[in-house]
Scaffold this motif. Sequence first.
Motif, mmCIF file in Angstrom:
data_model
loop_
_atom_site.group_PDB
_atom_site.id
_atom_site.type_symbol
_atom_site.label_atom_id
_atom_site.label_comp_id
_atom_site.label_asym_id
_atom_site.label_seq_id
_atom_site.Cartn_x
_atom_site.Cartn_y
_atom_site.Cartn_z
ATOM 1 N N PHE A 201 0.828 -1.200 0.000
ATOM 2 C CA PHE A 201 0.000 0.000 0.000
ATOM 3 C C PHE A 201 0.863 1.250 0.000
ATOM 4 C CE2 PHE A 201 -2.395 -3.427 1.739
ATOM 5 C CZ PHE A 201 -3.679 -3.253 1.255
ATOM 6 N N GLY A 202 0.391 2.267 -0.689
ATOM 7 C CA GLY A 202 1.107 3.530 -0.774
ATOM 8 C C GLY A 202 0.983 4.360 0.485
ATOM 9 N N HIS A 203 1.783 5.401 0.563
ATOM 10 C CA HIS A 203 1.804 6.252 1.755
ATOM 11 C C HIS A 203 0.497 7.000 1.965
ATOM 12 C CE1 HIS A 203 2.216 9.924 -0.642
ATOM 13 N NE2 HIS A 203 2.969 9.187 -1.430
ATOM 14 N N HIS A 204 -0.317 7.163 0.923
ATOM 15 C CA HIS A 204 -1.576 7.886 1.041
ATOM 16 C C HIS A 204 -2.710 7.022 1.595
ATOM 17 C CE1 HIS A 204 -1.440 5.982 -2.888
ATOM 18 N NE2 HIS A 204 -2.748 5.897 -2.809
ATOM 19 N N SER A 205 -2.466 5.732 1.751
ATOM 20 C CA SER A 205 -3.485 4.812 2.252
ATOM 21 C C SER A 205 -3.417 4.746 3.781
ATOM 22 C CB SER A 205 -3.260 3.425 1.654
ATOM 23 O OG SER A 205 -4.189 2.509 2.159
ATOM 24 N N ASP A 206 -4.587 4.671 4.419
ATOM 25 C CA ASP A 206 -4.664 4.630 5.873
ATOM 26 C C ASP A 206 -4.831 3.181 6.345
ATOM 27 O OD1 ASP A 206 -5.056 5.130 8.554
ATOM 28 O OD2 ASP A 206 -7.072 5.953 8.302
ATOM 29 N N TYR A 207 -3.861 2.673 7.072
ATOM 30 C CA TYR A 207 -3.908 1.274 7.505
ATOM 31 C C TYR A 207 -5.046 1.017 8.493
ATOM 32 C CZ TYR A 207 -1.627 2.327 11.966
ATOM 33 O OH TYR A 207 -1.323 2.803 13.210
ATOM 34 N N LYS A 208 -5.452 2.017 9.261
ATOM 35 C CA LYS A 208 -6.566 1.840 10.202
ATOM 36 C C LYS A 208 -7.873 1.584 9.445
ATOM 37 C CE LYS A 208 -4.787 2.467 14.312
ATOM 38 N NZ LYS A 208 -4.771 1.407 15.284
ATOM 39 N N LYS A 209 -8.058 2.254 8.307
ATOM 40 C CA LYS A 209 -9.252 2.034 7.499
ATOM 41 C C LYS A 209 -9.227 0.629 6.903
ATOM 42 C CE LYS A 209 -11.976 3.876 3.666
ATOM 43 N NZ LYS A 209 -12.332 2.575 3.196
ATOM 44 N N LEU A 210 -8.054 0.168 6.470
ATOM 45 C CA LEU A 210 -7.936 -1.194 5.941
ATOM 46 C C LEU A 210 -8.314 -2.203 7.019
ATOM 47 C CD1 LEU A 210 -7.082 -3.288 3.798
ATOM 48 C CD2 LEU A 210 -4.781 -3.137 4.747
ATOM 49 N N GLU A 211 -7.791 -2.033 8.226
ATOM 50 C CA GLU A 211 -8.128 -2.938 9.328
ATOM 51 C C GLU A 211 -9.637 -2.959 9.574
ATOM 52 O OE1 GLU A 211 -5.778 -1.448 12.564
ATOM 53 O OE2 GLU A 211 -4.039 -2.668 12.015
ATOM 54 N N SER A 212 -10.234 -1.789 9.598
ATOM 55 C CA SER A 212 -11.678 -1.682 9.821
ATOM 56 C C SER A 212 -12.463 -2.368 8.701
ATOM 57 C CB SER A 212 -12.059 -0.204 9.909
ATOM 58 O OG SER A 212 -13.447 -0.060 9.980
ATOM 59 N N ASP A 213 -12.043 -2.145 7.457
ATOM 60 C CA ASP A 213 -12.727 -2.763 6.317
ATOM 61 C C ASP A 213 -12.634 -4.285 6.367
ATOM 62 O OD1 ASP A 213 -13.386 -0.252 5.426
ATOM 63 O OD2 ASP A 213 -11.939 -0.220 3.780
ATOM 64 N N LEU A 214 -11.463 -4.806 6.699
ATOM 65 C CA LEU A 214 -11.292 -6.261 6.790
ATOM 66 C C LEU A 214 -12.169 -6.849 7.891
ATOM 67 C CD1 LEU A 214 -7.429 -6.581 6.260
ATOM 68 C CD2 LEU A 214 -9.220 -7.327 4.682
ATOM 69 N N GLU A 215 -12.225 -6.191 9.022
ATOM 70 C CA GLU A 215 -13.052 -6.684 10.124
ATOM 71 C C GLU A 215 -14.538 -6.608 9.780
ATOM 72 O OE1 GLU A 215 -11.768 -4.707 13.701
ATOM 73 O OE2 GLU A 215 -9.734 -5.486 13.464
ATOM 74 N N ASN A 216 -14.945 -5.558 9.058
ATOM 75 C CA ASN A 216 -16.343 -5.441 8.628
ATOM 76 C C ASN A 216 -16.719 -6.529 7.614
ATOM 77 O OD1 ASN A 216 -16.826 -3.242 10.265
ATOM 78 N ND2 ASN A 216 -16.352 -1.757 8.658
ATOM 79 N N LEU A 217 -15.724 -7.071 6.912
ATOM 80 C CA LEU A 217 -15.971 -8.146 5.947
ATOM 81 C C LEU A 217 -15.955 -9.524 6.605
ATOM 82 C CD1 LEU A 217 -13.829 -6.835 2.960
ATOM 83 C CD2 LEU A 217 -16.323 -6.996 3.056
ATOM 84 N N GLY A 218 -15.693 -9.578 7.897
ATOM 85 C CA GLY A 218 -15.740 -10.847 8.612
ATOM 86 C C GLY A 218 -14.389 -11.440 8.955
ATOM 87 N N PHE A 219 -13.300 -10.759 8.650
ATOM 88 C CA PHE A 219 -11.974 -11.245 9.020
ATOM 89 C C PHE A 219 -11.696 -10.847 10.465
ATOM 90 C CE2 PHE A 219 -11.681 -10.777 4.393
ATOM 91 C CZ PHE A 219 -11.170 -12.014 4.041
ATOM 92 N N GLY A 220 -11.216 -11.795 11.244
ATOM 93 C CA GLY A 220 -10.881 -11.515 12.634
ATOM 94 C C GLY A 220 -9.517 -10.866 12.736
#
Length: 121
Positions: free
Chosen positions: A9-28
């Motif tokens: 992921f590039g520097h403009h991407s927010d890792y906290k949003k990725l974590e949230s998106d993965l958890e919302n999709l059902g990943f623990g």
Amino acid sequence: MSHILAGVFGHHSDYKKLESDLENLGFGTSDYIVYLNDGSGNSQYLASVTVNDLNQIDLARNAFLQNAALKSYLFENMKINETNYDTIKRYIDARNRAEIHSSPEIKIKTSSDGMNSEVKF
């Protein structure tokens, strides 16, 4: 057997949003790891997610795309507990070296008449 989907992921991407998106999709939280280069959210980072079937691969890949992944890689028959930053980075580097990159178009100039038996002076 589980697989690992890794993304860069590039520097403009927010890792906290990725974590949230993965958890919302059902990943623990035990199904993914985010590897940060430093403590800030403004640098390039790497993430890996355990996926077990095509549906999970598509879900994780879409989450990566929504979070501006530069590139993603699927590593088959690998578990999350077998991975660390150095292992994933080494596999990604090996894949990149093995990839055939496109070369610029080559133009070959040829005669428009071709060969014939006529002699021109």
